[in-house]
Write an enzyme that holds these catalytic residues in place. Structure first.
Site, mmCIF file in Angstrom:
data_model
loop_
_atom_site.group_PDB
_atom_site.id
_atom_site.type_symbol
_atom_site.label_atom_id
_atom_site.label_comp_id
_atom_site.label_asym_id
_atom_site.label_seq_id
_atom_site.Cartn_x
_atom_site.Cartn_y
_atom_site.Cartn_z
ATOM 1 N N THR A 91 -35.593 15.118 55.252
ATOM 2 C CA THR A 91 -34.986 14.025 54.503
ATOM 3 C C THR A 91 -35.354 12.684 55.112
ATOM 4 O O THR A 91 -35.618 12.587 56.325
ATOM 5 C CB THR A 91 -33.456 14.180 54.501
ATOM 6 O OG1 THR A 91 -32.845 13.002 53.949
ATOM 7 C CG2 THR A 91 -32.909 14.365 55.906
ATOM 8 N N ASP A 92 -35.316 11.642 54.287
ATOM 9 C CA ASP A 92 -35.518 10.287 54.807
ATOM 10 C C ASP A 92 -34.342 9.820 55.658
ATOM 11 O O ASP A 92 -34.453 8.838 56.403
ATOM 12 C CB ASP A 92 -35.779 9.295 53.672
ATOM 13 C CG ASP A 92 -34.678 9.252 52.618
ATOM 14 O OD1 ASP A 92 -33.701 10.028 52.718
ATOM 15 O OD2 ASP A 92 -34.809 8.445 51.677
ATOM 16 N N GLU A 93 -33.223 10.525 55.589
ATOM 17 C CA GLU A 93 -32.030 10.096 56.323
ATOM 18 C C GLU A 93 -32.187 10.230 57.839
ATOM 19 O O GLU A 93 -31.409 9.654 58.597
ATOM 20 C CB GLU A 93 -30.799 10.858 55.840
ATOM 21 C CG GLU A 93 -30.474 10.567 54.382
ATOM 22 C CD GLU A 93 -29.146 11.130 53.941
ATOM 23 O OE1 GLU A 93 -28.186 11.089 54.732
ATOM 24 O OE2 GLU A 93 -29.067 11.617 52.796
ATOM 25 N N TYR A 118 -25.108 15.431 59.405
ATOM 26 C CA TYR A 118 -26.162 15.988 58.553
ATOM 27 C C TYR A 118 -27.539 15.493 58.972
ATOM 28 O O TYR A 118 -28.437 16.291 59.276
ATOM 29 C CB TYR A 118 -25.906 15.634 57.088
ATOM 30 C CG TYR A 118 -27.140 15.760 56.230
ATOM 31 C CD1 TYR A 118 -27.836 16.965 56.156
ATOM 32 C CD2 TYR A 118 -27.628 14.673 55.501
ATOM 33 C CE1 TYR A 118 -28.992 17.078 55.396
ATOM 34 C CE2 TYR A 118 -28.777 14.788 54.734
ATOM 35 C CZ TYR A 118 -29.450 15.997 54.682
ATOM 36 O OH TYR A 118 -30.590 16.095 53.927
ATOM 37 N N LYS A 122 -30.796 17.492 60.771
ATOM 38 C CA LYS A 122 -32.117 17.529 60.142
ATOM 39 C C LYS A 122 -33.171 16.932 61.073
ATOM 40 O O LYS A 122 -34.293 17.437 61.164
ATOM 41 C CB LYS A 122 -32.101 16.811 58.799
ATOM 42 C CG LYS A 122 -31.362 17.551 57.704
ATOM 43 C CD LYS A 122 -31.941 18.936 57.433
ATOM 44 C CE LYS A 122 -33.320 18.879 56.809
ATOM 45 N NZ LYS A 122 -33.841 20.239 56.489
#
Length: 302
Positions: A91-93, A118, A122
């Site tokens: 993810t970009d997060e 989260y 990741k």
């Protein structure tokens, strides 16, 4: 396909996929014995499995550690043993967030700066894959994608929650002032990018997947209301989420120039209209999830 079928799983999503090219196995990605037996018969493994809802990670981080960290470790050990091609979905997060007024976008060289359980798990899973590539020669690639939308998305997620609320005559709800910006990509475009990377990506490389779909949450809700024939201000503001990232933005130049990928849904409004129609036409798919999801949000005052 291996899936644990947690609350977010739905067997109805697999209708029409039976046949020689598809087999469903219910199980845990952290089950080393099961994973090893499946990898032994696979030409490639694409690792989509994740706990991915930020709100849930703030209430109980443990499942995110089990699935995102232990699950990834279990998979990469299995593919290492069997010499199997591996692609890891992220993810970009993991990059944290950008200021609303900042013209910059995330690239493959942006430092990691996760801000939730989260995104931290990741980020940890990405680093495991990178370490296994360097230390053990794992034949792996990584992709970090922006926010997905489209059919078959659980109603706890932002866009389907707003669509299904409007269908039910309930006013959509926005965190804070709705100023947070997300970079949206249709799920079909994410899948086509992953296939492109799996077939043509360079081992050990990371590719960012995005469709230039930056919109703030307020604009997205107003587009949904407009498309569904409602007044554009027919929504309510609720208490903001803790640690809510301000803005995500993906620079997918590397993927487009090196591998020749481009999105089918380059226009967000077209993809959103198709998504709204899907939820209108497939109430039997999402209706069983809706009551439990809204009950959880009600407890949180959201």
């Amino acid at each position: 396909m291996l899936d644990k079928l947690t609350y977010a799983g739905n067997l109805a999503s697999l209708e029409g996929l039976a046949g020689d090219r598809f087999r469903f196995v219910r199980g845990d990605v952290a089950d080393a014995t099961l994973v090893d037996s499946l990898v032994a018969g696979a030409d490639a493994v694409v690792h989509y499995a994740a706990e991915s809802h930020n709100d849930n990670s703030l209430r109980d981080p443990r499942p995110f550690l089990e699935t995102n960290i232990v699950g990834t470790y279990t998979l990469i050990e299995a593919v290492r043993r069997h010499g199997t091609r591996f692609h890891h979905i992220s993810t970009d997060e993991v990059y944290g967030d950008l200021a609303l007024e900042d013209p910059a976008r995330f690239t493959e060289s942006t430092p990691y700066n996760p801000s939730s359980p989260y995104s931290a798990t990741k980020a940890g899973s990405d680093l495991l894959v990178r370490a296994w590539v360097r230390s053990f020669g794992l034949e792996a690639t990584i992709s970090n994608c922006s926010n997905n939308y489209g059919p078959y998305q659980h109603v706890e997620k932002f866009i389907p929650r707003q669509i299904t609320n409007v269908i039910d005559g309930v006013r959509p709800k926005l965190y804070g002032k709705g100023e947070n910006v997300r970079d949206w990509i249709h799920a079909n475009d994410h899948s086509s990018a992953v296939l492109t990377i799996l077939e043509n990506g360079a081992i050990g490389e990371t590719y960012l997947i995005g469709a230039d779909g930056e919109k703030n949450n307020k604009d997205v809700v107003e587009l949904i209301l407009k498309e569904m024939g409602q007044a554009p201000d027919a929504y309510d503001l609720v208490v903001d989420r803790a640690g809510h990232d301000l803005r995500y933005a993906i620079d997918s130049t590397k993927l487009r120039t090196e591998l020749g990928w481009s999105p089918q849904y380059g226009d967000f409004e077209t993809g959103l209209a198709a998504t709204i129609q899907w939820y209108r036409d497939n109430e039997n798919w999402w209706r069983p999830q809706k009551a439990a999801t809204e009950a959880k949000y009600k407890v949180q005052g959201q």
